[in-house]
Design an enzyme around this catalytic site. Structure first.
Site, mmCIF file in Angstrom:
data_model
loop_
_atom_site.group_PDB
_atom_site.id
_atom_site.type_symbol
_atom_site.label_atom_id
_atom_site.label_comp_id
_atom_site.label_asym_id
_atom_site.label_seq_id
_atom_site.Cartn_x
_atom_site.Cartn_y
_atom_site.Cartn_z
ATOM 1 C CB CYS A 150 -0.931 0.010 1.210
ATOM 2 S SG CYS A 150 -2.029 1.452 1.268
ATOM 3 C CB CYS A 201 -0.670 2.398 3.949
ATOM 4 S SG CYS A 201 -2.266 1.807 3.383
ATOM 5 C CG ASP A 202 3.104 1.248 4.542
ATOM 6 O OD1 ASP A 202 2.672 1.721 5.594
ATOM 7 O OD2 ASP A 202 2.885 0.072 4.178
#
Length: 315
Positions: A140, A143-144
């Site tokens: 992701c 997300c990261d």
């Protein structure tokens, strides 16, 4: 099959942000929810070391810690949280039947499905090692990606999502190397054109990932193979992103619920309702676009409210 059938007012299948949020709302509405955690209690976030985009945690929080807190909050209001997973359902009649671990039979007035989706990985031992270590493997970028600002990363994939994530990473990272395993993209022409014209994205067509390299703690590079020349070489990188798709955990519902061509549950637009009355869906089991903890939680809220209104209308 168990000789004893348990009757439940509100069953929640799954224990990620969607399931726990549904449980909080359902419990506060005196729906006496029973939540089964599933095969991976806490869902995909339990594999995420740092969550920095969850509102209300200015210093960030680990995925496992966040799930522990959500579970405690759901239990505080009376949610019955149980181990086990749904292995079979029968939504053909007025009673919604669900079997847990192939043995326990439940008869439910309402069911909220929060089974999520599982990211697909290449299956390399080195990939799985650094994924578990939290040291540089992710599925992701949204997300990261923040953790790799001004660094060099590698992303694997050829579809629209891979192109979108590569473009997202290009805004944060110094260099993005995109490994496409075949000789052409699966993405739409407009998405392919977007990554091709982005200066800090290097696209390597017809390349395989051989190994994710590192110091046993964090990623330091990716060994790739040029399938045209059979040449193997190392790409320096601190992050390795896998964007080859997700599989929704919805197989047991396919005989009763309306699914799209990739297995995601179709919901009535603007609601958490499915094609079966009294059965609702939340989180990544229906969402193949956003796939964020906060959006999953929002749909968990929707599912509980829709279930509450459904029950109220039957009184």
């Amino acid at each position: 099959m168990s000789d004893t059938i348990e009757k439940i007012k509100c069953l929640i299948i799954g224990s990620g942000p969607a399931g726990y949020t549904a449980a909080i709302y359902a419990a506060r509405a005196n729906m006496y929810p029973v939540l089964y955690q599933g095969i991976q209690p806490g869902g995909q976030l339990t594999t995420t070391n740092e969550v920095e985009n969850w509102p209300g945690n200015p210093e960030g929080i680990t995925g496992p810690e966040m799930m522990v807190q959500l579970q405690a909050q759901a239990q505080r209001f009376g949610t019955d949280v149980r181990d086990g997973w749904a292995t079979k359902v029968d939504f053909s009649g007025d009673i919604h039947k669900v079997w847990i671990n192939d043995t326990k039979e439940l008869h439910c007035e309402t069911v909220i499905i929060s089974t999520g989706a599982s990211a697909k990985y290449l299956g390399l031992p080195s990939e799985q090692h650094y994924l578990k270590m939290g040291g540089g493997v992710s599925a992701c970028a949204v997300c990261d990606g923040f953790f790799y600002r001004n660094q060099e990363v590698v992303i694997v994939g050829a579809g629209d999502s891979a192109c979108e994530e590569a473009h997202y990473l290009s805004k944060l990272c110094k260099k993005v190397t995109m490994l496409v395993r075949s000789e052409k993209f699966r993405a739409s022409k407009i998405m392919e054109a977007r990554v091709r014209k982005t200066e800090n994205i290097t696209i390597l067509m017809n390349h395989d990932t051989v190994e994710v390299l590192g110091d046993e703690q964090v990623v330091t590079g990716v060994k790739a193979l040029n399938k045209t020349t059979d040449e193997a070489f190392v790409i320096p990188a601190t992050g390795f992103f896998v964007a080859i798709g997700h599989k929704p955990n919805t197989d047991i519902f396919k005989d009763f619920l309306s699914l799209d061509e990739t297995g995601y549950i179709n919901n009535v637009v603007g609601t958490a309702k499915t094609n079966i009355e009294g059965v609702f869906v939340s989180g990544d089991a229906a969402d193949h676009v956003y796939r964020q903890a906060i959006t999953a939680a929002g749909t968990g809220c929707m599912a509980a409210l829709d279930a509450e209104r459904y029950l109220a209308a039957k009184e």
